[in-house]
Scaffold this active site. Structure first.
Site, mmCIF file in Angstrom:
data_model
loop_
_atom_site.group_PDB
_atom_site.id
_atom_site.type_symbol
_atom_site.label_atom_id
_atom_site.label_comp_id
_atom_site.label_asym_id
_atom_site.label_seq_id
_atom_site.Cartn_x
_atom_site.Cartn_y
_atom_site.Cartn_z
ATOM 1 N N LEU A 91 0.961 -0.925 0.007
ATOM 2 C CA LEU A 91 0.032 0.059 0.080
ATOM 3 C C LEU A 91 0.925 1.152 0.214
ATOM 4 C CD1 LEU A 91 -2.690 -0.734 2.823
ATOM 5 C CD2 LEU A 91 -3.085 -0.219 0.107
ATOM 6 N N ASP A 92 0.684 2.120 -0.911
ATOM 7 C CA ASP A 92 1.682 3.304 -0.914
ATOM 8 C C ASP A 92 1.569 4.293 0.277
ATOM 9 O OD1 ASP A 92 -0.430 4.985 -1.608
ATOM 10 O OD2 ASP A 92 -0.252 4.953 -3.405
ATOM 11 N N ARG A 93 2.393 5.108 0.415
ATOM 12 C CA ARG A 93 2.366 5.866 1.605
ATOM 13 C C ARG A 93 1.195 6.489 1.686
ATOM 14 N NH1 ARG A 93 4.584 11.303 2.419
ATOM 15 N NH2 ARG A 93 5.070 11.451 0.619
ATOM 16 N N SER A 108 -1.958 5.645 1.001
ATOM 17 C CA SER A 108 -2.826 4.934 1.080
ATOM 18 C C SER A 108 -3.228 4.282 2.371
ATOM 19 C CB SER A 108 -2.925 3.818 0.154
ATOM 20 O OG SER A 108 -2.828 4.137 -1.322
#
Length: 190
Positions: free
Chosen positions: A40-42, A44
């Site tokens: 999960l990107d930063r 999200s």
């Protein structure tokens, strides 16, 4: 070696790695030897699984297994049916068409904790919430899909992987999963 399976509610701004000069998994999860299943990107939030079981990790991240991941997505403006149909049928991002997705316009905003920092609010621009289920996991895919149909993502929360839901975990909380929960995730390693 005992296999460990962890469900974590990743807060906004946390990197899905155990090192770095920004907030990372090491600030929340004291268990050694586990690694994120996917990413999960930063920017999200939401459900992230961690494990030390390489087979489990492979089954959940390899696109050939088609494991569903469900997101609640706050977008700028209210998508029309044409945009929803395009998302459902697949859109082209970075020269490749996405797999068909399940999409639903939510009638009401989901009951989520406030995000810190909050999503920017623009008085004259409404927002809407979508429930989007994917069976692939390209880099920043949800954000790129909603942008491709003209409705940029403002907030992105993964709420389920397979049948395992985020419910019961506050942002920053984690817990070990039991064997029956792993069946719900959609992998049968037991």
């Amino acid at each position: 070696m005992r296999h460990i399976y962890i469900a974590f509610n990743k807060p906004y701004g946390v990197l899905t790695q155990f090192s770095g000069d920004r907030a990372s998994l090491a600030d929340y999860i004291p268990v050694k030897g586990v690694y994120p299943v996917g990413r999960l990107d930063r920017d999200s939030e939401g459900l992230l699984l961690l494990t030390n079981d390489g087979d489990f990790q492979h089954r959940l991240t390899d696109p050939k297994f088609h494991h569903p991941r469900t997101y609640w997505v706050q977008v700028e403006r209210v998508p029309d049916q044409r945009a929803l149909d395009r998302l459902e049928n697949g859109v082209t991002i970075e020269g490749q068409r996405t797999r068909p997705a399940k999409i639903r316009l939510l009638k009401d905003a989901p009951a989520l904790p406030a995000r810190n920092p909050p999503v920017r609010f623009r008085k004259n621009v409404p927002t809407a919430w979508l429930e989007l289920t994917l069976t692939e996991g390209r880099n920043r895919q949800v954000r790129r899909m909603t942008a491709a149909v003209g409705f940029p993502t403002l907030r992105l929360v993964r709420v389920a992987i397979g049948g395992l839901h985020l419910a019961g975990l506050a942002p920053g909380e984690w817990r070990e999963l039991a064997g029956d929960e792993l069946q719900v995730v959609g992998t049968s390693l037991f």
